[in-house]
Each structure stands twice: as structure tokens, then as C-alpha cells.
Design an enzyme around this catalytic site. Structure first.
Site, PDB file in Angstrom:
ATOM      1  N   GLU A 155       0.829  -1.211  -0.004  1.00  0.00           N
ATOM      2  CA  GLU A 155       0.090   0.022   0.179  1.00  0.00           C
ATOM      3  C   GLU A 155       0.782   1.300   0.031  1.00  0.00           C
ATOM      4  O   GLU A 155       1.737   1.421   0.664  1.00  0.00           O
ATOM      5  CB  GLU A 155      -0.990  -0.181   1.309  1.00  0.00           C
ATOM      6  CG  GLU A 155      -2.180  -1.198   0.838  1.00  0.00           C
ATOM      7  CD  GLU A 155      -3.159  -0.927   2.239  1.00  0.00           C
ATOM      8  OE1 GLU A 155      -3.480   0.257   2.477  1.00  0.00           O
ATOM      9  OE2 GLU A 155      -3.567  -1.916   2.589  1.00  0.00           O
ATOM     10  N   ASN A 212       4.402 -12.978   3.195  1.00  0.00           N
ATOM     11  CA  ASN A 212       3.763 -12.212   4.348  1.00  0.00           C
ATOM     12  C   ASN A 212       4.279 -12.570   5.530  1.00  0.00           C
ATOM     13  O   ASN A 212       4.430 -11.901   6.466  1.00  0.00           O
ATOM     14  CB  ASN A 212       2.454 -12.167   4.015  1.00  0.00           C
ATOM     15  CG  ASN A 212       1.737 -11.253   2.975  1.00  0.00           C
ATOM     16  OD1 ASN A 212       2.625 -10.449   2.550  1.00  0.00           O
ATOM     17  ND2 ASN A 212       0.390 -11.355   2.738  1.00  0.00           N
ATOM     18  N   CYS A 264      -3.442  -7.008   5.365  1.00  0.00           N
ATOM     19  CA  CYS A 264      -3.277  -8.413   4.955  1.00  0.00           C
ATOM     20  C   CYS A 264      -2.089  -8.987   6.045  1.00  0.00           C
ATOM     21  O   CYS A 264      -2.659 -10.204   6.484  1.00  0.00           O
ATOM     22  CB  CYS A 264      -1.958  -7.734   3.690  1.00  0.00           C
ATOM     23  SG  CYS A 264      -2.899  -7.148   2.412  1.00  0.00           S
TER      24      CYS A 264
END
Length: 433
Positions: A155, A212, A264
Site C-alpha cells: 500500500e 507475508n 494483509c
């Protein structure tokens, strides 16, 4: 090529606009009427640098169209991207795949020609195979191929990361044409030298969740070291700098502070743990539970430090919170550490004023009981403590001498280790981090 993007949230709107920028003809499908109307007018319903200009450019040119009709989507193209959300299930760690599943259930019965469906959404390993089996059941005398093409967007940098990615990953089942199609879709990027990695779908699904999980682990590692530094009187920033010179470690994502949030990392590592448990491999990812715990402890510690600065009690104190988005260059407040801290402090009896350059509207919806200011100076008016909880450049550039004129007491707590410490201390502030 002609293609359809199913779901025009953060991921889908970015992907659709960027595919149009690559020269493709794109139809975006969005079921939310209000969001659809905004996008069709060339307006982005969230903050992402560079995206509004790109979206409007291709809405105006006609390369990108917006619709709410799956029937229109089925007629428009034979390549489809799934870009819908996979939120955490309420009361569970596992991911809610209902939006992903509904795209298959709605689209496939409407198809009259062979089609390729490429998943962009972050999903638990095994999802592509299950969706492939479901598509086979629903298809009417046609071949519907499912493949997985995970996204790796940050982002604040989503347009750059889509048009100039570090790598392109495509997970394909044997015998299909997905690899060839993807090489055509991303031809310009491949020609520019972007690595193109072809695997099976389970591997592609795990690449995203593994990335992630690793980033979350790295952030929580340095925050765990920060806890030891607190106890030992050491400097965690200096430690991060020193170990960051090691090429095996690297300096990125070693910034100690309030920890990670957003839509996320928190939900993805929890879904990863849940899926590992379903596969009988729970012990392999048990460390992620402590990664999550370390991350959440940072928020509690920020509240504790604020109470210490207020001499043991927050009752009746006025606290300024600078930052509401989970990271700078975003208006995303999902699982925001800053708002979590603000809410905890308010519950302990303080008056809390919040200011963020972009996330005010979303913050009000999520935490309507907090006070909101129109500037950093207004938020800090008569404050007993100033908390910097999102590292916006606007906050880094604040003049501590000017800010000293509006506060009640010169106490600042740097939750992101982003302020110029000497400058604030020279201006007479009690600096904590």
C-alpha cells in the site's frame, strides 16, 4: 487482450487500471453500486498515490470500463482475474473464502466459451484445486482453467509494484494454456527483465503467504529485540543498523516500533496457521503465534509508556495521537495499531484527539467516539502527551519549537522511531520511544 477483473477493491481497482496501462482492454466488475459509480466516474474510493490519475486516464480513454453484471463479464472476455477480499472469519483464524467462491459460482454458469480464471486474491493453499473442481462441475461443455497469479502489492506503492514488480508468479495445472496467456498479458514486464516464475498452484499460493509470514516475522523479531533493549538499556535502532549491513539479513523491515497492521499481514499469518493445522502441519508454523503475540504486545506497551509519562494515571489527561492509518501513504485503518492504542487510552479515562493526513473518514467510521482534529497543531492543543503512531513525513517534519507553544506539557512518544531526536530534545521535550 480483453480481460475482466472481478472485484474492484484496493487490489482489483489497481490491477484493472494497470492492465489498461499495459495496453489491454479491461472490464471491471464491482457489485457495490456506490463504489461502482465512483469508479465509473474515474474516482478512487480510497487513497493510493498515483492511482486516481491512472484510473481516470483509462476510464476517459475507454480502455477500462466498469460494470456490475457478471453476464456482461462472461460476454466480454475469456480471461478473468479474481481480486475479491479474503477477510479473517469472525471468531476464527481461518480466511473467509465466500467472496472468492461466489465469483466462480456466478461466473462459470454464464460462460459459453473456454476460459481462463486467474486468482489474484490471497488464499489458503489448496484453494485453486478446490475452485478448479467446482468450475468443472458448473461448466457447460466448455473448459474452464483455474490458475493462481498472486499479487505482491505494498500500500502506497501499488501502482509501481503492479507495473514494475519484483517478480511474476503463476501457478498452473498441467496441460493448460495459462502460462502462455500470462506471458502475453505481462509481455512488456517480462521483456524489461522481470523474473517470470512458473509453478504448480499450491506453490504459487504458498509463495504469497510465505512472503507475508516472513515480513511479519522480521518485524516482530526486531520488536522482540526492542523489548530486550528496554530491559538492558540498549539502542534497538543501532542494533538494526548494524545487523542490517549483513547481506543475509538486510536492513528493510527492521524498524522497531508499534508493529504491523493493515488488511494483509495480521489476517494472512493467522490464516496460514489455520491452514497448516488443517493439513496436519500445525507445529511447523507455531512460531507465527509468537510473531502475532509480539506484535500485539507493542500496542499494550505504548499504552503503558503513555501512562508512565502521565505519572501513573491517564484519567483526565489529554492525549494527542498523530497517525491513524496503519502505515503512511495509505488511508487504510484495518487493524490499525495507532487506532487500537488510541482506543485503549480513551478507555483508561483520557481525552484523545486524533489527526491523520488521509485516514480521518475511515477512522471516524471505525472509532466514532474518539475526537478528531483537522491538523497536527489542533490535535496537540493543550495535550499532556503527543504520540506519533504513523510515520507520515508531515509528522517527521514538525517543528518541535512551534509544537511546544500549543501543548500543555512537552512530552512526546515516538512510536515509529521516526522523529529527529536531538531536535526535539533541544526544544525542551521529554522524548520517549
Amino acid at each position: 487482450m480483453r480481460m475482466v477483473v472481478l472485484g474492484l477493491g484496493y487490489l482489483g481497482a489497481t490491477h484493472a487500471a494497470c492492465m489498461a496501462e499495459l495496453g489491454h482492454e479491461v472490464l471491471g466488475i464491482e457489485v457495490d453500486a456506490e463504489k461502482r459509480a465512483q469508479l465509473a466516474a474515474g474516482e478512487v474510493p480510497f487513497y493510493e498515490p498515483g492511482l486516481p490519475e491512472l484510473l481516470k486516464k483509462h476510464i476517459d480513454s475507454g480502455a477500462l470500463k466498469v460494470s456490475g453484471s457478471y453476464a456482461e463479464a462472461a460476454e466480454f472476455a475469456d480471461v478473468f482475474f479474481i481480486a475479491v477480499g479474503t477477510p479473517q472469519k469472525k471468531g476464527e483464524y481461518s480466511a473467509d473464502l465466500s467472496y472468492v467462491e461466489s465469483t466462480i459460482d456466478e461466473l462459470v454458469p454464464l460462460l459459453s466459451d473456454d476460459a481462463l480464471i486467474l486468482g489474484k486474491s490471497t488464499v489458503p493453499v489448496g484453494t485453486a484445486r478446490r475452485l478448479s473442481e467446482r468450475a468443472d462441475e458448473l461448466a457447460k461443455d466448455i473448459q474452464v482453467e483455474i490458475a493462481w497469479n498472486p499479487e505482491f502489492l505494498r500500500e502506497g506503492f501499488a501502482v509501481k509494484d503492479t507495473l514494475h514488480p519484483d517478480r511474476i508468479v503463476v501457478g498452473v495445472f498441467p496441460g493448460g494454456g495459462a502460462e502462455k496467456v500470462c506471458r502475453e498479458i505481462y509481455g512488456r514486464m517480462i521483456a524489461d527483465g522481470t523474473p517470470f516464475i512458473v509453478s504448480d498452484p499450491p506453490t504459487a499460493e504458498l509463495v504469497k503467504t510465505s512472503a507475508n509470514a516472513f515480513l511479519a516475522t522480521k518485524i516482530s523479531f526486531i520488536n522482540a529485540i526492542a523489548e530486550v533493549c528496554d530491559a538492558a538499556g540498549a539502542d534497538v535502532a543501532a542494533i538494526a543498523d548494524a545487523i542490517g549491513y549483513d547481506a543475509r539479513i538486510g536492513r528493510k523491515f527492521l524498524n522497531a516500533g508499534l508493529g504491523f497492521g493493515g488488511g494483509c499481514l495480521p489476517k494472512d499469518i493467522r490464516a496460514f496457521m489455520a491452514r497448516a493445522g488443517e493439513l496436519g502441519a500445525a507445529e511447523a508454523l507455531s512460531f507465527l503465534r509468537e510473531v502475532d503475540n509480539v506484535n500485539m504486545r507493542r500496542r499494550t506497551r505504548m499504552v503503558e509508556i503513555t501512562r508512565e509519562v502521565c505519572r501513573g494515571s491517564l484519567l483526565g489527561k489529554r492525549i494527542a495521537v498523530l497517525g491513524a492509518a496503519f502505515k503512511p501513504e495509505s488511508d487504510d485503518v484495518r487493524d490499525s495499531p495507532a487506532l487500537n492504542v488510541a482506543g485503549q487510552i480513551q478507555l483508561q479515562g483520557a481525552s484523545v484527539a486524533v489527526y491523520d493526513p488521509k485516514a480521518m473518514q475511515n477512522s471516524r467510521r471505525l472509532f466514532p467516539t474518539l475526537d478528531y482534529a483537522t491538523s497536527a497543531q489542533e490535535a496537540c492543543g493543550e495535550a499532556d502527551v503527543v504520540l506519533v503512531l504513523t510515520e507520515w513525513q508531515e509528522f517527521v517534519n514538525l517543528d518541535p519549537y512551534e509544537m511546544a507553544q500549543v501543548v500543555r506539557e512537552r512530552n512526546v512518544i515516538d512510536g515509529r522511531l521516526c522523529l529527529p531526536v536531538e531536535k526535539w530534545c533541544q526544544a525542551g521535550w521529554n522524548y520517549r520511544s
